[in-house]
Design a protein around this motif. Structure first.
Motif, PDB file in Angstrom:
ATOM      1  N   ASP A  17       0.765  -1.279   0.244  1.00  0.00           N
ATOM      2  CA  ASP A  17      -0.055  -0.057   0.071  1.00  0.00           C
ATOM      3  C   ASP A  17       0.717   1.442  -0.055  1.00  0.00           C
ATOM      4  OD1 ASP A  17      -2.323  -1.366   0.074  1.00  0.00           O
ATOM      5  OD2 ASP A  17      -2.785  -1.303   2.085  1.00  0.00           O
ATOM      6  N   ALA A  18       1.873   1.210   0.951  1.00  0.00           N
ATOM      7  CA  ALA A  18       2.790   2.400   1.052  1.00  0.00           C
ATOM      8  C   ALA A  18       3.534   2.681  -0.460  1.00  0.00           C
ATOM      9  CB  ALA A  18       3.923   2.237   2.117  1.00  0.00           C
ATOM     10  N   VAL A  19       4.161   1.572  -0.795  1.00  0.00           N
ATOM     11  CA  VAL A  19       4.940   1.583  -2.310  1.00  0.00           C
ATOM     12  C   VAL A  19       3.707   2.049  -3.322  1.00  0.00           C
ATOM     13  CG1 VAL A  19       6.009   0.438  -3.875  1.00  0.00           C
ATOM     14  CG2 VAL A  19       6.847   0.001  -1.560  1.00  0.00           C
ATOM     15  N   ASN A  20       2.580   1.702  -3.372  1.00  0.00           N
ATOM     16  CA  ASN A  20       1.619   2.100  -4.328  1.00  0.00           C
ATOM     17  C   ASN A  20       1.267   3.599  -4.203  1.00  0.00           C
ATOM     18  OD1 ASN A  20       0.237   1.144  -6.290  1.00  0.00           O
ATOM     19  ND2 ASN A  20      -1.492   0.280  -5.341  1.00  0.00           N
ATOM     20  N   GLU A  21       0.977   4.048  -3.135  1.00  0.00           N
ATOM     21  CA  GLU A  21       0.830   5.460  -2.640  1.00  0.00           C
ATOM     22  C   GLU A  21       2.120   6.318  -3.248  1.00  0.00           C
ATOM     23  OE1 GLU A  21      -0.261   6.043   1.362  1.00  0.00           O
ATOM     24  OE2 GLU A  21      -2.100   4.649   1.230  1.00  0.00           O
ATOM     25  N   ARG A  22       3.145   5.951  -2.702  1.00  0.00           N
ATOM     26  CA  ARG A  22       4.346   6.582  -3.277  1.00  0.00           C
ATOM     27  C   ARG A  22       4.404   6.711  -4.664  1.00  0.00           C
ATOM     28  NH1 ARG A  22       8.620   7.702   0.630  1.00  0.00           N
ATOM     29  NH2 ARG A  22       7.289   8.072   2.556  1.00  0.00           N
ATOM     30  N   ALA A  23       4.146   5.605  -5.451  1.00  0.00           N
ATOM     31  CA  ALA A  23       4.437   5.379  -6.844  1.00  0.00           C
ATOM     32  C   ALA A  23       3.219   6.381  -7.429  1.00  0.00           C
ATOM     33  CB  ALA A  23       4.310   3.965  -7.372  1.00  0.00           C
ATOM     34  N   GLU A  24       2.127   6.497  -6.816  1.00  0.00           N
ATOM     35  CA  GLU A  24       1.106   7.416  -7.488  1.00  0.00           C
ATOM     36  C   GLU A  24       1.412   8.772  -7.600  1.00  0.00           C
ATOM     37  OE1 GLU A  24      -3.589   8.235  -6.533  1.00  0.00           O
ATOM     38  OE2 GLU A  24      -2.999   6.254  -5.962  1.00  0.00           O
TER      39      GLU A  24
END
Length: 109
Positions: A17-24
């Motif tokens: 989730d954290a990686v997804n948010e950062r990538a977004e």
């Protein structure tokens, strides 16, 4: 009843989730910068085109030639022609770049 596997699952899920948010966020910021750069370049080219046209009209006036953009209808028509000219110049620049890359590739052999 907290097993290490279950704990690892939750850690992995939180990490994803954290990686997804950062990538977004990075993608959104990157696209925003690209859009801003594109808008700035379009404005630069518009100003540059206006400057070139003003200089051309000044040179024509000094030479005693009739000016291209004295009427509103001629100005509207020249904007369309100007965009086509810019598009053609961009295509020619791309062709020159390709030729230059080919030349550089063959000269390194």
């Amino acid at each position: 009843m907290s097993s290490p596997v279950l704990h690892a699952f939750y850690v992995g899920r939180a990490l994803a989730d954290a990686v997804n948010e950062r990538a977004e966020r990075l993608l959104t910021d990157g696209l925003s910068l690209v859009g801003k750069f594109d808008a700035e370049q379009r404005e630069y080219f518009r100003q540059f085109t206006e400057e070139v046209m003003a200089r051309a009209q000044q040179v024509e006036a000094e030479a005693g030639e009739p000016s291209m953009g004295n009427t509103a209808s001629a100005s509207t028509g020249s904007v369309t022609d100007l965009q086509a000219t810019i598009d053609n110049l961009r295509a020619e620049i791309a062709q020159v770049r390709v030729a230059l890359q080919q030349y550089r590739a063959t000269s390194q052999i």
